[in-house]
Design an enzyme around this catalytic site. Structure first.
Site, short mmCIF file in Angstrom:
data_model
loop_
_atom_site.label_atom_id
_atom_site.label_comp_id
_atom_site.label_asym_id
_atom_site.label_seq_id
_atom_site.Cartn_x
_atom_site.Cartn_y
_atom_site.Cartn_z
N CYS A 151 0.81 -1.22 0.00
CA CYS A 151 0.00 0.00 0.00
C CYS A 151 0.84 1.27 0.00
O CYS A 151 0.29 2.37 -0.02
CB CYS A 151 -0.95 -0.02 1.19
N HIS A 284 -2.14 8.03 6.12
CA HIS A 284 -2.56 6.80 5.46
C HIS A 284 -3.99 6.49 5.90
O HIS A 284 -4.84 6.18 5.06
CB HIS A 284 -1.61 5.69 5.84
N HIS A 319 -9.65 2.44 0.27
CA HIS A 319 -8.22 2.18 0.25
C HIS A 319 -7.87 1.67 -1.15
O HIS A 319 -8.26 0.56 -1.52
CB HIS A 319 -7.87 1.14 1.30
#
Lengths: 397, 237
Positions: A151, A284, A319
């Site tokens: 990620c 994040h 996400h």
């Protein structure tokens, strides 16, 4: 410029200034950066009931999918229309542009189709297909590489591209990042018990996991001198970057935030900045219990008692995996220009210790630098500092 | 240097030679690289286990695999198909009863960089750790590792390649041999044991070792073995 072992050469003299000259974004909230930003500022979310595949056996039923993303004739991957839509928003690139792709699973829907006996294009399974496609579509000579850092993939890609330019090993680079919402990934996060049953709530006391999303972003980086020579006005400077590993666990973040702390400190040092110079943080902020707590821990450690306003866009965009960093960097550019942190959509009651830092409303801030960071499986952490475009003293090319 | 190929597993300073032929890879066991029991090792997928063993052998060859101390060392690996075999294995847990029994353990390793996390946590590597998918000459891992050393962010970088045999529906990619090969690039003046030689980036961005252009990590290993260890210099492979 000398440096201590384990510390980057810092500030002015750490290399040629690196600027961003073009940017494009496609998300569940819109096909352009402007549309995504406006919807985000209005507190909208693109996380909706998922119709792409059955979800009745999974822990969640929602995701943020790009609107009207077609399946190509013959069963090709949705990745190509997503990238096509993205690059429609990007201007032409010089032929010497270096290519840094960032996708964690690429055309994973093609693999699903193969296994389920559905039509698929065998070429979509070739590992080099993304690079071939981008190179051809953008008219580039560079073979390119795909950065796979979970990620944090596109944040690492931005860091690598900026480093190449700063060191004089490249003059222009494009970071192209994209990932799809797929049953492959959805089922996996469900099996890990990481999915929120409702649209995710980053930094909220009642957060219960992440919501997946899909999207794409492209960022064009140039040496400041090359940008001036080519007549490309810089949008912002990539002032600093840092990448570090927790070296603690493969799927969970280090509770003390050690890797994120290190990545952030490297980015600040490279930018020649102190914590007080950062006006806002694009976190994040996945909405998982451990990630969000880790970030609060890490940023409190780096910024002491004065943590700047933080936000997460994942409650609005989901996400987006490998694309998250590039999408969030692009939105960070707008935030810096507008001196406004977007709302953390999904937030209702901040986690203890996040009060006053994150908000469900836009937050005005005043300052020249914004920090954006991402973390991922493998313990990887990456941080980038964005700053204002360079002044008129930049050297002529 | 350390490697696992169809010709076997070895560390540079204990090897009689290097070969990376076509063929099945050897069975990898924990005891090849770790003295202590390692509960995670047996659960690793083939791609992760391959990369972990080769990286561990390289660190052992460099005398850097001792008691775990957190240190600013990083690792970059190049792969063509990455964890594709793990992807297929994961899909098999998903498909038979749609959504019923997807394996969380397998899913965790459907990101090709996760094996670098395994290397990082076992050896305390806190520097950058990422995987590259690339085409053409596979020197990007070496080049980017050298760039990271130049930046001052890290003191040591591992650079390598890692590829398992491709499962159906893929065929083996042309020119891609199964195996994992890692080298340790060390910028410190006090490098011990004696390094193999000096490596750097020359004109036009070509990676050079011993005056010759390096075409990939396996080729670098062959060049190192051909020349033998040299007296310490500023940068070693």
């Amino acid at each position: 410029m000398t440096s201590e072992p384990g510390q980057p050469a810092s500030g002015a003299g750490a290399g040629r200034p690196v600027v961003v000259t073009d940017v494009a974004v496609v998300t569940a909230l819109g096909d352009t950066l402007a549309a995504t930003w406006q919807a985000l500022l209005g507190g909208q979310t693109g996380i909706r009931p998922l119709a792409r595949f059955p979800t009745d056996r999974y822990a969640a039923r929602v995701a943020a999918c790009v609107d009207r993303l077609p399946v190509p004739v013959g069963g090709g991957s949705r990745l190509w229309p997503l990238l096509e839509r993205l690059l429609a928003g990007l201007g032409p690139l010089p032929a010497d542009t270096r290519l840094f792709a960032a996708t964690t699973k690429g055309a994973i829907d093609a693999l699903e189709n193969w296994r389920l006996g559905r039509p698929f294009d065998p070429a979509d399974l070739e590992p080099g297909r993304v690079l071939d496609w981008l190179r051809s579509r953008l008219g580039l000579c560079d073979d390119g590489l795909n950065v796979n850092a979970a990620c944090a993939s596109s944040t690492v890609a931005v860091s690598l591209a900026a480093a190449e330019i700063a060191a004089g090993r490249a003059e222009v680079a494009v970071v192209c990042a994209a990932d799809l919402v797929s049953e492959f990934v959805f089922s996996g996060f469900s099996a890990l018990q990481a999915l929120s049953p409702v649209p995710c709530r980053p930094f909220d006391r009642a957060r219960a996991g992440l919501s997946l999303g899909e999207g794409a972003a492209a960022l064009v980086l140039m040496g400041a001198g090359r940008a001036r020579h080519d007549g490309r006005p810089p949008i912002a400077t990539v002032a600093g970057w840092g990448v570090a590993d927790d070296a603690t666990h493969v799927t969970a973040p280090a509770r003390d935030g050690c890797g994120l702390i290190q990545a952030t400190q490297l980015a600040l040092a490279r930018a020649g900045l102190g914590p007080a110079d950062i006006a806002a943080i694009s976190a994040h902020g996945t909405g998982t219990v451990y990630n969000d707590l880790m970030e609060l821990t890490a940023f409190r450690r780096v910024f002491g008692g004065v943590v700047p306003p933080m936000h997460s866009v994942k409650g609005a965009l989901g996400h987006t995996l490998g694309a998250a960093g590039a999408i969030e960097t692009a939105l960070g550019l707008v935030a810096l220009r507008e001196q406004t942190a977007p709302p953390t959509v999904g937030l209702r009651e901040p986690e203890a210790g996040a009060e006053g830092l994150v908000s469900s409303r836009p937050q005005r801030f005043s300052g020249r630098y914004l920090l954006t960071s991402n973390s991922g499986f493998g313990g990887i952490n990456a941080a980038v500092v964005l700053g204002p475009p360079p002044g008129p003293t930049v050297e002529a090319r | 240097m350390g490697w696992v190929t169809a010709a076997g597993a070895a560390r540079g300073r204990q090897a009689r030679g290097f070969a990376m032929p076509v063929g099945p890879l050897p069975k990898l066991t924990r005891q090849m690289v770790f003295d202590e029991p390692d509960a995670r090792f047996g659960r690793l997928d083939a791609f992760s286990r391959l990369g972990l063993v080769a990286a561990a052998l390289a660190l052992q060859d460099a005398g850097l695999a001792g008691p775990v101390v957190r240190r600013p060392f990083g690792v970059v690996a190049s792969t063509v198909r990455g964890c594709a075999a793990t992807d297929v294995a994961y899909l098999e847990t998903l498909v038979p009863a749609p959504g019923a029994m997807p394996s969380p353990n397998l899913f965790a390793y459907t990101l090709p960089n996760c094996f670098l996390g395994e290397v990082a946590l076992r050896f305390g590597l806190t520097g950058p750790a990422y995987v590259l998918n690339e085409q053409g000459p596979r020197v990007a891992a070496l080049r980017l590792a050298l760039s990271a050393l130049d930046s001052g962010d890290v003191q040591v970088m591992l650079a390598g390649v890692c590829d398992v045999p491709a499962p159906s529906p893929w065929g083996d990619a042309a020119g891609v041999l199964p195996g994992a090969v890692f080298v340790v690039l060390d910028r410190r003046d006090s490098a011990d044991p004696a390094p193999w030689g000096e490596i750097g980036v020359g004109e036009g961005g070509a990676v050079r070792y011993g005056g010759s252009v390096v075409t990939g990590v396996p080729g670098l290993v062959e060049a190192c073995l051909a020349g033998g260890p040299r007296p310490p210099t500023a940068v070693s492979a």
